[in-house]
Scaffold this active site. Sequence first.
Site, short mmCIF file in Angstrom:
data_model
loop_
_atom_site.label_atom_id
_atom_site.label_comp_id
_atom_site.label_asym_id
_atom_site.label_seq_id
_atom_site.Cartn_x
_atom_site.Cartn_y
_atom_site.Cartn_z
N ASP A 171 60.26 96.51 105.77
CA ASP A 171 61.54 95.85 105.51
C ASP A 171 62.65 96.67 106.17
O ASP A 171 63.12 97.66 105.62
CB ASP A 171 61.78 95.73 104.00
CG ASP A 171 63.08 95.04 103.65
OD1 ASP A 171 63.95 94.89 104.55
OD2 ASP A 171 63.27 94.65 102.48
N PHE A 206 64.42 97.62 96.93
CA PHE A 206 65.33 96.47 96.93
C PHE A 206 64.99 95.60 98.13
O PHE A 206 65.22 95.98 99.27
CB PHE A 206 66.80 96.88 96.99
CG PHE A 206 67.71 95.67 96.92
CD1 PHE A 206 68.05 95.14 95.69
CD2 PHE A 206 68.19 95.07 98.06
CE1 PHE A 206 68.85 94.00 95.60
CE2 PHE A 206 68.99 93.93 98.00
CZ PHE A 206 69.33 93.40 96.76
N LYS A 246 70.50 90.97 108.23
CA LYS A 246 71.82 91.61 108.27
C LYS A 246 72.39 91.73 109.67
O LYS A 246 72.99 90.82 110.19
CB LYS A 246 71.79 92.93 107.53
CG LYS A 246 71.56 92.76 106.02
CD LYS A 246 71.84 94.00 105.25
CE LYS A 246 71.48 93.84 103.77
NZ LYS A 246 72.26 92.82 103.06
#
Length: 406
Positions: free
Chosen positions: A231, A146, A260
């Site tokens: 990531d 994801f 984030k």
Amino acid sequence: MNSIVDSRTPSAVDEAERYTAHNYHPLPVVITEAEGCWVTDVDGRRYLDFLSGYSALNFGHRHPALIAAAHAQLDRLTLTSRAFIHDQFAEFCHRLSELTGQDLVLPMNTGAEAVETAIKVARKWGYQVKGVPDGQAKIIVAADNFHGRTTTIISFSTDEDARADFGPYTPGFEIVAYGDLEALSEAIDDYTVAVLLEPIQGEAGVLVPPDGYLSGVRALCSSRNVLFLADEIQSGLARTGRTFAVDHEDVKPDMHIMGKALGGGIVPVSAVAASREVLGVLKPGQHGSTFGGNPLSCAVGIEVIKLLETGEYQRRSAELGAMLHEQLRALMGRGVTAVRGRGLWAGVDIDPGVMTGRQASEKLMARGMLAKDTHGTTIRLAPPLVIEEDEITWAVRQLAEVIGAA
């Protein structure tokens, strides 16, 4: 607290459902205030936040240092665009380059933007530095990944909910099994410019790869002249007990991809960091973002990095994470079939004979604890790193009682 009859929640939920597209299936809670690890809904009920905005709130809600930095910057300057330089930009980029051990930083806004940046830079590096023929660059990714929801990113997703009916899809990607070094080695060829991986797969259920996998990926990429793009949007910035999840194997990727928690739960901030050889392939006009690296985001990001430089949050995540996992493992065979994760991050598989992950999340919400399901029977637990021991014990007890293990 209001009675059920006087509750404002149902009407607020109905209003949201009436005027928003259904791209999410949120729990029926309407939050109006928050501080630290706790949030309060429109009816005055408090909940322990055990999701942290998918790790965007690593430092808790409204951390005083981050709020102060945001307020101070709001009173001075909020946006210039990248047409000009502002007085927070250099410090943010300098501090982030030192945190990652990389030469250069490129700030963006969202995680998906950072991943798109990594893809573009890797391809350009492949053509200009590695010498891959134009239009032939290939990037290898892992199954069950994801990385975001843009059309390019979902083109290499194996999640049909994210991918179906959004084609035609972007070519140039090859998918291999996560954790399988042999499959990765076989997939690398002369056209491969990068391997893009999550060091721990979050959306897939907090999947931790086998020991030695990340160092093996690093070795393969180095030996085959391929970039390793890590990531760390969910796994980074102290979530797993180290600054980055790759640090558990003492691995330095060619590019750190961050987001984030970099915005401190206040503003969307993302960035990529890499060597001068890699990020230096970009020239003016070839990539950009109006809001990327804006003064407000940089001011908050600077304070986030200062918090990380103390090491306190990495230590808390490691120590309290060990406690969380020990308590969760005690539920194995008693309504829980598997527990995975690292630091203050866990994927918990609920026995499908007991209930679904959604049902568990709803029952936890009724007890004052917020978590979220994924892939049917899994719930993800990721409390803010400011959580205390008694709050962890209380949360695990709620889960035990929900699944009948108490």
